[in-house]
Design a protein around this motif. Structure first.
Motif, PDB file in Angstrom:
ATOM      1  N   LEU A 351     164.201 -70.434 -10.314  1.00 23.15           N
ATOM      2  CA  LEU A 351     162.794 -70.442  -9.904  1.00 23.15           C
ATOM      3  C   LEU A 351     162.259 -71.847  -9.626  1.00 23.15           C
ATOM      4  N   ALA A 352     162.807 -72.833 -10.302  1.00 25.82           N
ATOM      5  CA  ALA A 352     162.265 -74.195 -10.193  1.00 25.82           C
ATOM      6  C   ALA A 352     162.334 -74.719  -8.767  1.00 25.82           C
ATOM      7  N   SER A 353     163.404 -74.370  -8.035  1.00 31.34           N
ATOM      8  CA  SER A 353     163.544 -74.855  -6.653  1.00 31.34           C
ATOM      9  C   SER A 353     162.457 -74.280  -5.743  1.00 31.34           C
ATOM     10  N   LEU A 354     161.856 -73.172  -6.176  1.00 31.72           N
ATOM     11  CA  LEU A 354     160.800 -72.560  -5.364  1.00 31.72           C
ATOM     12  C   LEU A 354     159.484 -73.328  -5.453  1.00 31.72           C
ATOM     13  N   ILE A 355     159.350 -74.194  -6.462  1.00 33.64           N
ATOM     14  CA  ILE A 355     158.104 -74.954  -6.601  1.00 33.64           C
ATOM     15  C   ILE A 355     157.870 -75.814  -5.348  1.00 33.64           C
ATOM     16  N   THR A 356     158.915 -76.545  -4.939  1.00 29.51           N
ATOM     17  CA  THR A 356     158.804 -77.366  -3.731  1.00 29.51           C
ATOM     18  C   THR A 356     158.710 -76.491  -2.487  1.00 29.51           C
ATOM     19  N   ALA A 357     159.527 -75.434  -2.435  1.00 28.77           N
ATOM     20  CA  ALA A 357     159.535 -74.559  -1.262  1.00 28.77           C
ATOM     21  C   ALA A 357     158.177 -73.904  -1.047  1.00 28.77           C
ATOM     22  N   ALA A 358     157.547 -73.472  -2.140  1.00 27.34           N
ATOM     23  CA  ALA A 358     156.235 -72.824  -2.021  1.00 27.34           C
ATOM     24  C   ALA A 358     155.197 -73.815  -1.517  1.00 27.34           C
ATOM     25  N   ARG A 359     155.321 -75.045  -1.920  1.00 27.95           N
ATOM     26  CA  ARG A 359     154.356 -76.084  -1.530  1.00 27.95           C
ATOM     27  C   ARG A 359     154.348 -76.316  -0.022  1.00 27.95           C
ATOM     28  N   VAL A 360     155.501 -76.067   0.596  1.00 29.81           N
ATOM     29  CA  VAL A 360     155.612 -76.272   2.050  1.00 29.81           C
ATOM     30  C   VAL A 360     154.613 -75.385   2.794  1.00 29.81           C
ATOM     31  N   SER A 361     154.406 -74.173   2.294  1.00 29.51           N
ATOM     32  CA  SER A 361     153.543 -73.235   3.015  1.00 29.51           C
ATOM     33  C   SER A 361     152.082 -73.693   3.043  1.00 29.51           C
ATOM     34  N   ARG A 362     151.718 -74.620   2.163  1.00 25.61           N
ATOM     35  CA  ARG A 362     150.373 -75.196   2.211  1.00 25.61           C
ATOM     36  C   ARG A 362     150.265 -76.291   3.276  1.00 25.61           C
ATOM     37  N   ILE A 363     151.401 -76.863   3.636  1.00 29.63           N
ATOM     38  CA  ILE A 363     151.426 -78.001   4.554  1.00 29.63           C
ATOM     39  C   ILE A 363     151.755 -77.575   5.977  1.00 29.63           C
ATOM     40  N   ALA A 364     152.776 -76.731   6.110  1.00 32.54           N
ATOM     41  CA  ALA A 364     153.295 -76.371   7.430  1.00 32.54           C
ATOM     42  C   ALA A 364     152.997 -74.902   7.742  1.00 32.54           C
ATOM     43  N   PRO A 365     152.859 -74.565   9.005  1.00 33.52           N
ATOM     44  CA  PRO A 365     152.881 -75.439  10.182  1.00 33.52           C
ATOM     45  C   PRO A 365     151.562 -76.166  10.418  1.00 33.52           C
ATOM     46  N   VAL A 366     150.567 -75.865   9.605  1.00 35.64           N
ATOM     47  CA  VAL A 366     149.287 -76.558   9.697  1.00 35.64           C
ATOM     48  C   VAL A 366     148.726 -76.626   8.280  1.00 35.64           C
ATOM     49  N   SER A 367     148.104 -77.745   7.930  1.00 41.26           N
ATOM     50  CA  SER A 367     147.632 -77.919   6.554  1.00 41.26           C
ATOM     51  C   SER A 367     146.447 -77.001   6.263  1.00 41.26           C
ATOM     52  N   ARG A 368     146.241 -76.739   4.981  1.00 44.73           N
ATOM     53  CA  ARG A 368     145.123 -75.862   4.607  1.00 44.73           C
ATOM     54  C   ARG A 368     143.783 -76.499   4.991  1.00 44.73           C
ATOM     55  N   GLU A 369     143.722 -77.837   4.989  1.00 46.15           N
ATOM     56  CA  GLU A 369     142.472 -78.505   5.366  1.00 46.15           C
ATOM     57  C   GLU A 369     142.136 -78.258   6.844  1.00 46.15           C
ATOM     58  N   MET A 370     143.172 -78.248   7.695  1.00 43.39           N
ATOM     59  CA  MET A 370     142.923 -77.979   9.114  1.00 43.39           C
ATOM     60  C   MET A 370     142.511 -76.518   9.325  1.00 43.39           C
ATOM     61  N   ILE A 371     143.018 -75.633   8.490  1.00 42.54           N
ATOM     62  CA  ILE A 371     142.570 -74.236   8.576  1.00 42.54           C
ATOM     63  C   ILE A 371     141.112 -74.127   8.150  1.00 42.54           C
ATOM     64  N   LEU A 372     140.738 -74.854   7.104  1.00 35.25           N
ATOM     65  CA  LEU A 372     139.332 -74.856   6.678  1.00 35.25           C
ATOM     66  C   LEU A 372     138.448 -75.455   7.770  1.00 35.25           C
ATOM     67  N   ASN A 373     138.954 -76.471   8.471  1.00 40.16           N
ATOM     68  CA  ASN A 373     138.223 -77.015   9.619  1.00 40.16           C
ATOM     69  C   ASN A 373     138.027 -75.939  10.686  1.00 40.16           C
ATOM     70  N   TYR A 374     139.108 -75.223  10.976  1.00 34.44           N
ATOM     71  CA  TYR A 374     139.058 -74.176  12.001  1.00 34.44           C
ATOM     72  C   TYR A 374     138.004 -73.127  11.652  1.00 34.44           C
ATOM     73  N   VAL A 375     138.047 -72.657  10.413  1.00 28.48           N
ATOM     74  CA  VAL A 375     137.109 -71.610   9.999  1.00 28.48           C
ATOM     75  C   VAL A 375     135.677 -72.133   9.981  1.00 28.48           C
ATOM     76  N   SER A 376     135.481 -73.363   9.496  1.00 25.90           N
ATOM     77  CA  SER A 376     134.116 -73.897   9.435  1.00 25.90           C
ATOM     78  C   SER A 376     133.543 -74.114  10.838  1.00 25.90           C
ATOM     79  N   HIS A 377     134.397 -74.536  11.791  1.00 22.76           N
ATOM     80  CA  HIS A 377     133.897 -74.777  13.154  1.00 22.76           C
ATOM     81  C   HIS A 377     133.837 -73.501  13.983  1.00 22.76           C
ATOM     82  N   GLN A 378     134.988 -72.797  14.047  1.00 18.69           N
ATOM     83  CA  GLN A 378     135.096 -71.651  14.945  1.00 18.69           C
ATOM     84  C   GLN A 378     134.393 -70.413  14.425  1.00 18.69           C
ATOM     85  N   THR A 379     134.504 -70.179  13.110  1.00 18.73           N
ATOM     86  CA  THR A 379     133.933 -68.957  12.548  1.00 18.73           C
ATOM     87  C   THR A 379     132.488 -69.144  12.121  1.00 18.73           C
ATOM     88  N   LEU A 380     132.233 -70.232  11.413  1.00 30.11           N
ATOM     89  CA  LEU A 380     130.895 -70.444  10.857  1.00 30.11           C
ATOM     90  C   LEU A 380     129.982 -71.241  11.788  1.00 30.11           C
TER      91      LEU A 380
END
Length: 386
Positions: A351-380
């Motif tokens: 399971l320990a190797s999944l710690i790094t692997a899971a973290r990738v999904s927050r970064i790629a293919p686009v960071s969570r901050e850019m998604i929050l930007n998208y939602v704040s601009h496009q949706t809100l």
């Protein structure tokens, strides 16, 4: 179809892919990675069974389904401990773009192989100075007679060593305005002037990351995918499936980690009762399950919108699904490791190797901050800060 409910065909696909995943499992992936190899046997089996090309048109050897079906394939393989990252890239991004916008010749050349797994294609968009900002891409294509000359650099491109070609995002100059506009080119791996260098990553994965250099790479006119003037539309036609498939990857990984933790919490006994009987253990696992199910629901909605042709609605939902799935996956993996205590950090439990692997999904293919930007601009409709 109600996007929140799965058809009988979807349930049957889920069960069949799950059975294939269990035949291979996490031990297979661990063994392949340790040996520096690739999960070729699983890839080949998935191709023969029609799972790799389930989203591609039937007339080119695919299953005639959509991203909803391909997301099920990746999620179930992930839940079995053996996800195939190249599913995100080869059939989901590249296959979709070629199926929607490619010439007849491009479709005949590439889609049957992408569908049965005998050919693979990587996707090159990210650059050293243009990560999330695709408008700053500097890889440029200029005409040279009937040919194109492509020059630039790409980084963090997955699976180039096992891909037959890379779908490269570049920019051409608009003859009317002089501005650069995006365009997509199929670049075979052994093209002259096209070189790659592996990037040393702290990730335990069979899919390697590469830096690419294109030094006046000469391409024939037919290397251009679709219409030179429709590059942006084509680009986003590939990026929405990428986000949906990343969500499937994360949900599958989270489910795998959670299942391991639940099994352990049922059996591990301290002070005469299983540790899973204690709410301090049980409740966080229940919360992780709820978060994963909610993320999956948004992923299904996004896939449904995309498959029914609602590109704008799919863009919003795909970003939300990717965000929710990444957060749910990271929390599920963290809680799973914590549930096992010291055992969660051993190679035996994996399971320990999944710690790094899971973290990738927050970064790629686009960071969570850019998604929050998208939602704040496009949706809100909030103003941009940049």
């Amino acid at each position: 179809m109600n996007a929140t409910l799965e058809t009988e065909e979807h349930k049957a696909l889920r069960a069949a892919v799950s059975a294939l995943g269990r035949r291979y499992g996490r031990d297979y992936v661990t063994r392949v990675v340790a040996g520096g190899g690739h999960p070729d046997e699983l890839w080949a089996d998935a191709g023969k069974l029609g799972y790799l090309g389930v989203n591609l048109p039937e007339e080119y050897g695919g299953g005639g389904g959509g991203i909803a079906e391909l997301a099920i394939v990746l999620e179930e393989l992930g839940a079995s401990g053996c996800p195939l990252l190249m599913l995100v890239v080869s059939p989901a991004i590249c296959g979709t773009v070629i199926a929607r916008f490619g010439t007849e010749e491009q479709k005949r050349t590439w889609l049957p192989g992408l569908a049965d797994g005998t050919r693979r294609m990587a996707f090159g968009i990210t650059e050293p100075d243009a990560g999330s900002n695709s408008h700053r891409i500097t890889t440029t294509a200029r005409r040279d007679g009937d040919a194109w000359l492509l020059t630039g650099r790409k980084v963090f491109i997955s699976g180039v060593d096992i891909a037959d070609a890379v779908l490269i995002v570049g920019r051409t100059e608009d003859a009317r305005t002089g501005r650069l506009k995006p365009c997509l080119f199929i670049v075979p791996r052994d093209t002259e002037g096209f070189t790659r260098r592996p990037i040393d990553m702290e990730l335990t994965a069979s899919e390697k990351q590469f830096e690419l250099v294109l030094d006046d790479v000469r391409l024939p006119a037919e290397a251009l995918v679709g219409d030179e003037d429709a590059g942006l539309l084509q680009l986003f036609a590939g990026l929405n499936p990428e986000r949906i498939m990343t969500a499937a990857f994360a949900v599958g990984m989270g489910r795998y980690a959670l299942a391991r933790a639940v099994a352990y919490a049922r059996d591990r006994t301290v002070w005469k009762s299983p540790i899973g009987a204690h709410q301090a253990i049980a409740h966080p696992l229940a919360q992780a399950h709820i978060d994963l199910e909610l993320a999956r629901l948004m992923m299904q909605k996004a896939a449904h919108l995309y498959d029914t042709g609602d590109d704008i609605g799919a863009g919003e939902a795909a970003n939300m699904a990717k965000y929710a799935a990444a957060e749910a996956c990271v929390k599920a993996v963290d809680q799973a490791v914590h549930t096992l205590g010291g055992n969660g950090l051993t190679r035996e439990f994996g399971l320990a190797s999944l710690i790094t692997a899971a973290r990738v999904s927050r970064i790629a293919p686009v960071s969570r901050e850019m998604i929050l930007n998208y939602v704040s601009h496009q949706t809100l409709g909030l103003p941009k800060s940049y």
